[in-house]
Design an enzyme around this catalytic site. Structure first.
Site, mmCIF file in Angstrom:
data_model
loop_
_atom_site.group_PDB
_atom_site.id
_atom_site.type_symbol
_atom_site.label_atom_id
_atom_site.label_comp_id
_atom_site.label_asym_id
_atom_site.label_seq_id
_atom_site.Cartn_x
_atom_site.Cartn_y
_atom_site.Cartn_z
ATOM 1 N N PHE A 250 16.453 24.223 15.010
ATOM 2 C CA PHE A 250 17.764 23.594 15.088
ATOM 3 C C PHE A 250 18.488 23.880 16.397
ATOM 4 O O PHE A 250 19.716 23.927 16.442
ATOM 5 C CB PHE A 250 18.634 24.047 13.893
ATOM 6 C CG PHE A 250 18.877 22.912 12.938
ATOM 7 C CD1 PHE A 250 17.843 22.431 12.168
ATOM 8 C CD2 PHE A 250 20.115 22.310 12.831
ATOM 9 C CE1 PHE A 250 18.029 21.371 11.313
ATOM 10 C CE2 PHE A 250 20.323 21.232 11.984
ATOM 11 C CZ PHE A 250 19.277 20.775 11.214
ATOM 12 N N PRO A 253 18.903 19.937 21.616
ATOM 13 C CA PRO A 253 20.056 19.085 21.905
ATOM 14 C C PRO A 253 19.661 17.620 21.763
ATOM 15 O O PRO A 253 18.484 17.282 21.738
ATOM 16 C CB PRO A 253 20.376 19.412 23.363
ATOM 17 C CG PRO A 253 19.067 19.801 23.938
ATOM 18 C CD PRO A 253 18.279 20.447 22.832
ATOM 19 N N CYS A 261 24.931 13.205 5.263
ATOM 20 C CA CYS A 261 25.392 14.531 4.821
ATOM 21 C C CYS A 261 26.235 15.278 5.848
ATOM 22 O O CYS A 261 27.407 15.558 5.586
ATOM 23 C CB CYS A 261 24.190 15.374 4.414
ATOM 24 S SG CYS A 261 23.421 14.728 2.916
ATOM 25 N N ARG A 329 22.545 5.748 7.736
ATOM 26 C CA ARG A 329 23.964 6.094 7.595
ATOM 27 C C ARG A 329 24.396 7.002 8.751
ATOM 28 O O ARG A 329 23.756 8.002 9.026
ATOM 29 C CB ARG A 329 24.202 6.767 6.230
ATOM 30 C CG ARG A 329 24.017 5.776 5.077
ATOM 31 C CD ARG A 329 24.185 6.431 3.727
ATOM 32 N NE ARG A 329 23.026 7.201 3.309
ATOM 33 C CZ ARG A 329 22.864 7.715 2.086
ATOM 34 N NH1 ARG A 329 23.794 7.531 1.166
ATOM 35 N NH2 ARG A 329 21.788 8.398 1.775
#
Ligand SMILES: NC(=O)c1ccc[n+]([C@@H]2O[C@H](COP(=O)([O-])OP(=O)(O)OC[C@H]3O[C@@H](n4cnc5c(N)ncnc54)[C@H](O)[C@@H]3O)[C@@H](O)[C@H]2O)c1
Length: 440
Positions: A250, A253, A261, A329
């Site tokens: 994680f 970049p 979410c 989304r």
């Protein structure tokens, strides 16, 4: 065990199928009659790796069924999962109307003890509100449990079958036993079931997503600084990731987080904080950084084309908010499309799974958006290629084909897919995120 899952979207369908896979008898309920019809006839409604096989098997073997009737769906069920939408309301707070309406309906039709499980991501205090909505018309005993879901789209089946942890918020011994039995097959490798109170479980989900979003926005700011100071974010990422207090994951970049979410959950936690007169400063900054980051490539593109995108044609690879899903989304690609069209450009787009969802949402905008059949036909006559999603098929493309199809050898890469030295060697103008640009 007989289980009902109410809401058969990304979470509900995976939850229902995976519980059926461990031998439970599962009925999924959805108000979308078309969805129920498709699913009942064996047609899967979302793209999720590995799901189709499990879905087909469990449907065929009679452990998985679908209905639009809540009354029919809960017959004989011991556990009822609510996997309903909790979209942001006008003020950013999670809209609980889907969850509370179903809870009120359940109260009217339940005739024996049931465990009602909030699987939707819901703010602290929702378990109490769900219990109150049920109790209004209910004469039988029941328990409401908070069991937030941590699956990631794209690897949802694996995440569900082998979760890092299962969080179960309940103070009822009876419900704790039912939930423990139900999840036992999923934690055989020693991954824990963490029992806690309802409120802590509810906050755990928001804290997890907000922390991950913070990591992304933090790295995106480091990337900006890298560009300004002449450092390379890939090196910095590796440098900090080797510290196991930080971890390697994680830290990539890019052009911001999207999906159903992170954006809504960070926003909802900020709102929950405001409701108790607390200003969650870090999360406000996380949201600001992400808003800006979605259009991070735009000034680079504008700059390259001397601030005149009128009449330019771009190829865009990647529409889904992340790879291995058809979910669009809050996808950064959608923001890029809108910005390019507003600047007078036209676009050809390609995504391995999300094309029809975008087509349904945007149509072709009077011919300004072309939906390409293939990742290479997408490039024809384009002034530049823009990459918005890191699908594997984009990672090692045929650069020969790219250069013969594009008008100019120009790539703006929002996901840092290619090696800078290689792009230099191949003679591309290549701009990415937080790395030294390659100029023609
Ligand atoms: N998508 C994810 O990766 C993910 C991961 C963890 C948690 N969550 C949370 O899970 C919840 C559901 O998310 P999702 O992505 O599955 O949503 P989704 O929009 O894909 O699915 C929701 C489903 O509920 C149905 N529905 C709406 N009202 C209904 C009603 N009254 N009765 C029956 N069905 C109804 C809709 O038709 C839809 O099929 C949200 O709270 C979300 O935050 C999502």
């Amino acid at each position: 065990m007989k289980i009902t899952v109410v809401g058969t979207g990304y979470v509900g369908l995976v939850t229902g199928t995976c519980f059926a896979e461990t031998g439970n008898d599962v009925t999924c309920v959805d108000i979308d009659a078309n969805k129920v019809k498709k699913l009942s006839s064996g047609q899967i409604t979302i793209y999720e790796p590995g799901l189709e096989k499990l879905f087909e098997r469990n449907l065929k073997e009679g452990r998985l069924s679908f209905t639009t009737s809540l009354e029919e769906g809960i017959k004989g069920a011991e556990v009822i999962f609510l996997a309903l939408p909790t979209p942001p309301g006008a003020d950013g707070a999670a809209d609980l109307s889907f969850v509370l309406n179903v809870a009120a309906h359940l109260g009217k039709i339940m005739t024996d003890y049931k465990v009602i499980v909030d699987k939707s991501t819901v703010p602290v205090g929702t378990a109490e509100r769900v219990a109150a909505a049920i109790a209004e018309n209910c004469k039988t005993p029941f328990d409401v449990v908070s069991n937030p879901e941590f699956l990631r789209e794209g690897v949802a089946v694996d995440d569900f079958m082998k979760p890092d942890r299962v969080v179960i918020g309940t103070t009822s011994e009876r419900a704790r036993k039912v939930m423990g039995d139900l999840y036992a097959p999923f934690v055989r490798q020693g991954n824990p079931i963490l029992f806690m109170d309802e409120k802590s479980a509810e906050l755990t989900k928001y804290a997890a997503n907000s922390f991950l979003a913070t990591k992304i926005s933090f790295m995106n700011e480091i990337a900006i600084l890298c560009e300004k100071l002449g450092a390379d974010v890939d090196m910095v990422r590796r440098g900090i990731g080797s510290d196991d207090r930080i971890g390697k994951r994680f830290l990539f970049p890019g052009i911001g987080y999207g999906g159903s979410c992170f954006p809504k959950d960070v926003q909802a936690l900020v709102k929950s904080s405001e409701d108790v007169q607390y200003n969650f400063k870090i999360l406000n900054a996380v949201m600001d950084v992400n808003e800006r980051q979605k259009l991070f490539l735009l000034p680079k593109i504008q700059n390259y084309f001397n601030n005149d995108l009128g009449g330019k044609h771009f190829a865009l690879w990647g529409l889904a908010f992340k790879p291995n899903t058809d979910d669009i989304r809050e996808a950064p690609a959608l923001y890029i499309i809108e910005a390019l069209l507003a600047a007078g450009a036209t676009i050809s787009v390609f995504d391995p799974e999300a094309m029809s969802n975008v087509q349904r949402l945007l149509s072709n905008k009077n011919g300004k958006i072309v939906y390409a059949e293939h990742q290479y036909t997408c490039l024809e006559n384009a002034d530049a290629l823009i990459i918005a999603t890191e699908w594997s098929v984009f990672r090692t493309p045929d650069f020969q084909k790219i250069s013969t199809s594009l008008k100019n050898k120009v790539i703006f890469d929002g996901r840092n897919l290619f090696d800078i030295a290689r792009m230099k060697e191949l003679g591309y103008h290549y701009e990415s995120v937080g790395r030294i640009p390659v100029s023609l």
